[in-house]
Design a protein around this motif. Structure first.
Motif, short mmCIF file in Angstrom:
data_model
loop_
_atom_site.label_atom_id
_atom_site.label_comp_id
_atom_site.label_asym_id
_atom_site.label_seq_id
_atom_site.Cartn_x
_atom_site.Cartn_y
_atom_site.Cartn_z
N CYS A 245 -40.60 -15.75 6.93
CA CYS A 245 -39.98 -14.95 7.99
C CYS A 245 -41.05 -14.10 8.64
CB CYS A 245 -38.87 -14.07 7.41
SG CYS A 245 -38.00 -13.14 8.68
N LEU A 246 -41.21 -14.23 9.94
CA LEU A 246 -42.29 -13.54 10.65
C LEU A 246 -41.92 -12.14 11.13
CD1 LEU A 246 -43.58 -16.60 12.70
CD2 LEU A 246 -44.43 -15.74 10.51
N GLU A 247 -40.65 -11.78 11.07
CA GLU A 247 -40.21 -10.47 11.54
C GLU A 247 -40.49 -9.38 10.51
OE1 GLU A 247 -36.53 -10.01 13.62
OE2 GLU A 247 -36.34 -12.17 13.86
N ASP A 248 -40.60 -8.15 11.00
CA ASP A 248 -40.84 -7.00 10.15
C ASP A 248 -39.56 -6.64 9.38
OD1 ASP A 248 -42.15 -4.68 9.10
OD2 ASP A 248 -41.13 -3.47 10.63
N PRO A 249 -39.62 -6.53 8.05
CA PRO A 249 -38.42 -6.21 7.27
C PRO A 249 -37.76 -4.88 7.66
CG PRO A 249 -40.13 -7.03 5.83
CD PRO A 249 -40.75 -6.86 7.18
N LYS A 250 -38.56 -3.88 8.04
CA LYS A 250 -37.98 -2.58 8.43
C LYS A 250 -37.16 -2.70 9.71
CE LYS A 250 -41.26 0.32 6.05
NZ LYS A 250 -42.22 1.39 6.11
N GLU A 251 -37.67 -3.45 10.67
CA GLU A 251 -36.94 -3.67 11.92
C GLU A 251 -35.66 -4.47 11.67
OE1 GLU A 251 -39.49 -5.42 14.85
OE2 GLU A 251 -40.95 -3.80 14.72
N MET A 252 -35.76 -5.50 10.84
CA MET A 252 -34.59 -6.31 10.52
C MET A 252 -33.54 -5.48 9.79
SD MET A 252 -35.76 -10.19 9.65
CE MET A 252 -36.15 -9.83 7.99
#
Length: 99
Positions: A53-60
């Motif tokens: 997963c390329l997205e930032d965990p905090k943003e998700m």
């Protein structure tokens, strides 16, 4: 949620296994719906974000919390912990400490 309550929930989350994994598809409507239903039954939910997963965990975590009307308890590395009190009395399992 105050820091005492957040700390209490973090303690519970330490011994909890992740119920969901987020992969390269990231936040799909199906995942959001499943998380929403699981929060109603379990109140506290741990989610693992996979390496692909390329997205930032905090943003998700922030987006998922907004979509499910829950609160982000913590994000450590690729683990997300969310909390939302169950609407139905019979599903309430967690009693948060008072101030």
């Amino acid at each position: 949620m105050n820091s005492k309550q957040r700390s209490f929930l973090k303690g519970i989350a330490m011994t909890t296994e992740p119920l969901f994994q987020i992969g390269k598809a990231a936040l799909t409507p199906e995942l959001t719906k499943a998380v929403n239903e699981t929060l109603e039954k379990h109140e506290l939910l741990k989610i693992s974000v996979l390496q692909n997963c390329l997205e930032d965990p905090k943003e998700m975590a922030a987006r998922l919390a907004a979509r499910t009307k829950s609160e982000v308890v913590q994000v450590i590395g690729k683990k997300i912990v969310l909390y939302r009190q169950a609407k139905e009395e019979k599903h309430r399992k967690i009693v948060l400490p008072r101030d």
